[in-house]
Design a protein around this motif. Structure first.
Motif, PDB file in Angstrom:
ATOM      1  N   VAL A   1       0.842  -1.203   0.000  1.00 58.69           N
ATOM      2  CA  VAL A   1       0.000   0.000   0.000  1.00 58.69           C
ATOM      3  C   VAL A   1       0.872   1.245   0.000  1.00 58.69           C
ATOM      4  O   VAL A   1       0.672   2.172  -0.788  1.00 58.69           O
TER       5      VAL A   1
ATOM      6  N   GLY B   1       2.408   2.388  -3.164  1.00 61.72           N
ATOM      7  CA  GLY B   1       1.511   2.930  -4.192  1.00 61.72           C
ATOM      8  C   GLY B   1       0.890   1.905  -5.107  1.00 61.72           C
ATOM      9  O   GLY B   1       0.356   2.260  -6.153  1.00 61.72           O
TER      10      GLY B   1
ATOM     11  N   TYR C   1      -1.756   0.307  -4.742  1.00 56.50           N
ATOM     12  CA  TYR C   1      -3.214   0.344  -4.764  1.00 56.50           C
ATOM     13  C   TYR C   1      -3.755   1.693  -5.237  1.00 56.50           C
ATOM     14  O   TYR C   1      -4.943   1.940  -5.174  1.00 56.50           O
ATOM     15  N   ASP C   2      -2.838   2.555  -5.699  1.00 55.26           N
ATOM     16  CA  ASP C   2      -3.282   3.900  -6.074  1.00 55.26           C
ATOM     17  C   ASP C   2      -4.173   3.892  -7.305  1.00 55.26           C
ATOM     18  O   ASP C   2      -5.076   4.692  -7.437  1.00 55.26           O
ATOM     19  N   ASP C   3      -3.850   3.032  -8.236  1.00 57.82           N
ATOM     20  CA  ASP C   3      -4.626   3.009  -9.465  1.00 57.82           C
ATOM     21  C   ASP C   3      -5.131   1.590  -9.673  1.00 57.82           C
ATOM     22  O   ASP C   3      -4.369   0.701 -10.014  1.00 57.82           O
ATOM     23  N   LEU C   4      -6.420   1.401  -9.453  1.00 58.54           N
ATOM     24  CA  LEU C   4      -6.967   0.045  -9.571  1.00 58.54           C
ATOM     25  C   LEU C   4      -7.648  -0.171 -10.908  1.00 58.54           C
ATOM     26  O   LEU C   4      -8.160  -1.241 -11.185  1.00 58.54           O
ATOM     27  N   ASP C   5      -7.657   0.863 -11.763  1.00 62.01           N
ATOM     28  CA  ASP C   5      -8.384   0.744 -13.034  1.00 62.01           C
ATOM     29  C   ASP C   5      -7.475   0.410 -14.208  1.00 62.01           C
ATOM     30  O   ASP C   5      -7.806  -0.414 -15.052  1.00 62.01           O
ATOM     31  N   THR C   6      -6.319   1.088 -14.266  1.00 63.44           N
ATOM     32  CA  THR C   6      -5.483   0.916 -15.446  1.00 63.44           C
ATOM     33  C   THR C   6      -4.965  -0.505 -15.626  1.00 63.44           C
ATOM     34  O   THR C   6      -5.019  -1.019 -16.744  1.00 63.44           O
TER      35      THR C   6
ATOM     36  N   HIS D   1      -6.985  -2.792 -17.664  1.00 67.79           N
ATOM     37  CA  HIS D   1      -6.966  -2.602 -19.111  1.00 67.79           C
ATOM     38  C   HIS D   1      -5.630  -3.003 -19.714  1.00 67.79           C
ATOM     39  O   HIS D   1      -5.559  -3.538 -20.803  1.00 67.79           O
TER      40      HIS D   1
ATOM     41  N   ALA E   1      -8.900   0.654 -23.090  1.00 68.69           N
ATOM     42  CA  ALA E   1      -7.616  -0.015 -23.309  1.00 68.69           C
ATOM     43  C   ALA E   1      -6.794   0.689 -24.382  1.00 68.69           C
ATOM     44  O   ALA E   1      -5.579   0.806 -24.275  1.00 68.69           O
TER      45      ALA E   1
ATOM     46  N   ASN F   1      -2.758   6.730 -15.672  1.00 68.41           N
ATOM     47  CA  ASN F   1      -3.570   6.385 -14.509  1.00 68.41           C
ATOM     48  C   ASN F   1      -5.031   6.682 -14.824  1.00 68.41           C
ATOM     49  O   ASN F   1      -5.451   7.840 -14.859  1.00 68.41           O
ATOM     50  N   LEU F   2      -5.771   5.620 -15.099  1.00 70.81           N
ATOM     51  CA  LEU F   2      -7.178   5.818 -15.499  1.00 70.81           C
ATOM     52  C   LEU F   2      -8.035   6.322 -14.342  1.00 70.81           C
ATOM     53  O   LEU F   2      -8.996   7.043 -14.553  1.00 70.81           O
ATOM     54  N   SER F   3      -7.688   5.917 -13.128  1.00 68.51           N
ATOM     55  CA  SER F   3      -8.510   6.323 -11.987  1.00 68.51           C
ATOM     56  C   SER F   3      -8.549   7.833 -11.847  1.00 68.51           C
ATOM     57  O   SER F   3      -9.585   8.423 -11.568  1.00 68.51           O
TER      58      SER F   3
ATOM     59  N   LYS G   1      -6.682   7.781   0.895  1.00 65.90           N
ATOM     60  CA  LYS G   1      -7.004   6.440   0.448  1.00 65.90           C
ATOM     61  C   LYS G   1      -6.000   5.438   1.005  1.00 65.90           C
ATOM     62  O   LYS G   1      -6.379   4.384   1.503  1.00 65.90           O
ATOM     63  N   ARG G   2      -4.713   5.799   0.948  1.00 65.62           N
ATOM     64  CA  ARG G   2      -3.698   4.891   1.475  1.00 65.62           C
ATOM     65  C   ARG G   2      -3.886   4.679   2.958  1.00 65.62           C
ATOM     66  O   ARG G   2      -3.787   3.549   3.455  1.00 65.62           O
TER      67      ARG G   2
ATOM     68  N   LEU H   1      -6.691   2.339   3.524  1.00 65.66           N
ATOM     69  CA  LEU H   1      -6.340   0.977   3.106  1.00 65.66           C
ATOM     70  C   LEU H   1      -5.461   0.300   4.148  1.00 65.66           C
ATOM     71  O   LEU H   1      -5.599  -0.895   4.405  1.00 65.66           O
TER      72      LEU H   1
END
Lengths: 58, 828
Positions: free
Chosen positions: A26, A29, A31-36, A39, B115, B137-139, B184-185, B188
């Motif tokens: 954690v 980093g 877990y910072d971006d869980l979306d990319t 893909h 993608a 970074n998509l988020s 967020k960190r 978590l």
């Protein structure tokens, strides 16, 4: 059954190590971006342009 | 070079017709097509052909395969507008130097989502020399680029990104993004600790349960108790800290807060267990404590993530300031980033741009569109020495503006700031839940104490056990865990519909709502007029020549809202008639437009405008408007009326349906409008709204008074500046797009586009959510009453109470998740 006095603390040490690994991931980093990554994994690399992958296959 | 182009078999799939550019997907304007070397490809410009070729040359043709065609971005035709990326101020702000010849920059790229985006952006180093590494970074919708400043300029990188269809923007909210990431960190970390402690204490407690039933040597039992105690320490004193903070804040503010019963439950169970461990008693509840913290943290995490998503969407919605401005320095204009703008600078505002700062016009005059700021739809004319608010859209010609207050200091900037901070945690954990929590704590404490007193005759240890069972069995999860999860799901769903929820009021109070009031213009109606009739004086037929005169007259004053409607109406009917030449065209404010025509030696005066003005006191020759609510525009020649147009503000197509739906549910529908009473009555009649609910000619304050005088809870839906008071007065204020400034500040819910339709969807969705919320609360109250009474009656041992509590928490978790996510997917 006295062995439990040794095994239980021992298992806790292992659990603590696992927790430590999580805390590190954690903080670094991961877990910072869980979306990319979701893909990114869909995209195949060109095999010839990426030698390391060829090595992995072998 | 071109002959080496690999032929992509997928081009035809991407390009079903040849009227769209193979690269950018934009429609190709007649005759401008640029042929590619491949017969199947066609481009809108040489730039696109270059990019297409470049992509294939570098073996990146796969982009066309991966991309999601539904959301192709429009490239800006203005050419390089990223000069300001090389400005010192910009570099100082956004670029970090990694080493002597390597720099890193983070840029926002709104709209990346698939993608193909990830793939092509991360291949940038292959396309552009000097860029060494890119990471998407998509988020956050951002990209981090590492590049060699001596080899490539930042503006070149930006230009390349833009030509690929990804327009980069400076990251204005860098700080907030870092803050969010930190939060967020932190959460978590706590979540992980709680999960580990919950898991490990549970494993130990399984052995303990076994021991309770089949016997266990005391030395083992006490050892297990001590181990559990040690494991639970980080959970209670690290992972659960956010709850103590919330409870403490509530205590200090003397307001009940949902964190209070949680903290009480955690600390009470923990210290009871510690006491039991130290004094060698039978039962400990460390595993329930840890499981409770873990489950509640899951709820917190989901909530925080969804809110962060809403905030970043909101901040995207709010970036309507230009990113760069043209500043006058000496006799020249230089392009600088908005951040480098200082008070007192003179800047040029081009047509189609928004003013970046509140200021004073130094040179030039133009018309401004202030609709975003005030809801006023008519263009406002400004000249030298007049004030221009930031955010005003320049409609006509460039002007020079002296900046007085900039960006966030400007009036609209301050409001946008508020908007971005709007959906905070406190607003989502609602009044209702918090006040229920207050009752919950007090009731449980009192009942536990009463139980202790009642069982005192059987001995202190037993009475104490009963009290503990009461405290342990009571579960605050339906209050603390359910609502945030459901609200998160609802927020996410609403966001996908373009609706921003600031709080949960609509979901909590939906059942009590008795009236829904609508503003008329722009809410029920489109605010755009439509020609509903075109008549001639009695006994005459429409001569095409007349229509062509309408065309000629209206083209002179195209900025008037009615002119636009009439023009498109006439153009639909006369295609091959060219407008006659008129001289001395002039627009008379409040009346209409007049022009003169010379034909066969005579002069004709044509007028188009309000009836009384156009006919100069002549008779209307038998013309009667079909409805007194219609606006009539008349074309006359030398004072003789020729054509009468009847215009009407049209209803949104969904309005009727929404109104019917509301009435079917027994909700009264009313109209509160500042427009003429006849017009309002006419609209009410069309919608079947009773005359006593259709109020016209109201001043802003009267709208609010109307709402205040009704009984029961009410919703007001409005859009303009004249609706603010009403939005505040109503129990739930819903703001619609056009009046952003006022609505964002005062409304509970903001619908960004497609008002009536989205309102209808939101209304039916709210029904589902409010039912789910109620079900959760009812089930949980039933559980708590049942559990607490059994505990009071002495049927439940503290251990069994702990088990029941965990089961209850889990059931709330799953039912909420199911409601929030599964059911939303179905309805979308």
């Amino acid at each position: 059954m006295e062995i439990v006095f040794l095994l239980l603390p021992l298992s806790l040490v292992i659990a603590a190590a696992a927790l430590g690994g999580y805390l590190w991931s954690v903080r670094s980093g991961q877990y910072d971006d869980l979306d990319t990554p979701a893909h990114r994994m869909l995209i195949d690399e060109d095999v010839k342009s990426d030698e390391s992958e060829v090595r992995d296959v072998e | 070079m071109t002959s080496q182009l690999p032929k992509s078999s997928l081009e035809q799939d991407v390009l079903p017709d040849t009227s769209r550019c193979s690269h950018c997907g934009l429609e190709i304007v007649g005759g401008q097509a640029v042929r590619g070397s491949d017969p199947d490809t066609v481009f809108c410009c040489k730039g696109c052909r270059l990019v297409y070729r470049t992509l294939h040359e570098f073996g990146l043709g796969k982009f066309y395969e991966l991309r999601d065609d539904s959301e192709l971005r429009t490239a800006d035709p203005r050419g390089n507008r990223f000069g300001y990326f090389d400005h010192d101020d910009f570099i100082h702000r956004h670029v970090h130097s990694l080493s002597r010849d390597l720099s890193e920059v983070r840029l926002a790229i709104p709209g990346i989502h698939c993608a193909a985006c990830v793939w092509v952006l991360e291949k940038l180093p292959q396309v552009l020399a000097g860029v060494t590494h890119t990471r998407v970074n998509l988020s956050d919708g951002t990209i981090v680029l590492t590049y060699i400043p001596s080899e490539v300029k930042l503006s070149e990188i930006a230009q390349t990104l833009d030509s690929l269809g990804y327009t980069p923007a400076p990251l204005s909210l860098d700080e907030r993004l870092k803050q969010r990431r930190k939060l967020k960190r932190a959460l978590l970390l706590r979540l992980g600790v709680a999960a580990a402690t919950a898991g490990n204490t549970m494993i130990i407690s399984v052995s303990l349960y076994q021991g309770y039933f089949s016997g266990m040597e005391l030395k083992y039992r006490d050892f297990f108790h001590w181990i559990s105690l040690i494991i639970a320490l980080p959970c209670v004193f690290y992972a659960a800290i956010p709850f103590y903070r919330g409870a403490l804040a509530g205590l200090l503010a003397k307001r009940p807060h949902v964190d209070m019963p949680i903290s009480l439950g955690i600390l009470f169970s923990f210290f009871l267990s510690v006491h039991a461990t130290v004094s060698g008693l039978e039962y400990v509840y460390f595993e329930s404590v840890c499981a409770l913290v873990f489950l509640l943290l899951i709820g917190r995490y989901v909530q925080q993530e969804v809110l962060a998503g809403v905030q970043s969407k909101l901040s995207q919605a709010a970036t309507f300031f230009p990113l760069s401005v043209l500043r006058k320095s000496g006799g020249e204009f230089e392009e600088i980033p908005l951040e480098a703008l200082r008070v007192g600078d003179e800047i040029k505002v081009l047509p189609g741009e928004r003013a970046p700062a509140d200021g004073i016009v130094v040179e030039g005059s133009t018309h401004l569109d202030l609709s975003v700021l005030s809801g006023e739809s008519a263009p406002v004319s400004i000249a030298q020495e007049q004030e221009v608010p930031a955010g005003a859209l320049n409609l006509e010609s460039a002007f020079l503006l002296e900046a007085r207050s900039i960006g966030r200091d400007s009036r609209v900037g301050k409001l946008l700031e508020q908007l971005q901070e709007a959906p905070t945690e406190s607003s989502s954990s609602s009044r209702l839940i918090n006040s229920l929590s207050g009752y919950f704590v007090i009731t449980v404490l009192v009942l536990g104490f009463l139980g202790f007193l009642a069982w005192l005759p059987t001995g202190i240890p037993h009475a104490f056990e009963v009290m503990v069972a009461v405290f342990v069995v009571s579960c605050p999860c339906a209050l603390a865990l359910g609502p945030p999860l459901i609200f998160s799901g609802a927020t996410r769903k609403a966001l996908s519909l373009g609706i921003f929820l600031k709080n949960m009021k609509l979901f909590e109070e939906r059942k009590q709502i008795r009236q829904v009031f609508f503003d008329k213009t722009g809410t029920l109606t489109t605010g755009a007029f439509e020609v509903v009739g075109c008549n001639t004086a009695a006994g005459e037929s429409v001569e095409p020549e007349w229509l062509s005169h309408v065309l000629a007259l209206e083209e002179g004053v195209a900025s008037h809202p009615l002119a636009h409607t009439l023009l498109s109406y006439v153009r639909e009917r006369v295609c091959d008639i060219s407008a006659p030449q008129l001289r001395d065209l002039s627009y008379i404010s409040g009346c209409g437009v007049v022009g003169k025509e010379d034909r066969k030696g005579r002069t004709y005066t044509w007028k188009l405008g309000s009836l009384s003005w156009a006919i100069d006191g002549e008779s209307t020759r038998g013309f009667e408007a079909t409805n007194s609510a219609h606006t009539v525009v008349c074309l006359s020649c030398n004072g003789v009326p020729k054509l009468f147009f009847e215009l009407q503000d049209t209803l949104h197509p969904e309005t009727t349906q929404v109104v019917q739906q509301l009435r079917k549910e027994g909700v009264a529908v009313g109209i509160l409008s500042g427009d003429r009473q006849e017009v309002v009555s006419h609209v009410a009649e069309q919608l079947g709204i009773a005359p006593e609910f259709a109020h016209g000619g109201l001043l802003p304050q009267q709208k609010a008074e109307c709402i205040a005088s009704t009984k029961g809870r009410s919703i007001f839906v409005g859009d303009g500046a004249n609706d603010v008071a009403a939005l505040l007065e109503a129990d739930i204020g819903i703001g619609l797009r056009s009046g952003v400034e006022v609505c964002l500040e005062n409304a509970d819910i903001f619908i960004s586009e497609d008002g009536m339709k989205r309102f209808g969807l939101l209304w039916s969705y709210a029904k589902k959510v409010s039912r789910a919320l109620q079900r959760n609360v009812v089930v949980s109250i039933a559980y708590n009453i049942g559990g607490v009474s059994l505990a009071l009656a002495g049927y439940i041992t503290p251990l069994f109470a702990a088990l029941l509590m965990s089961i209850s928490s889990l059931s709330v978790l799953f039912s909420s998740l199911w409601i929030a996510y599964a059911s939303t997917d179905k309805s979308s």
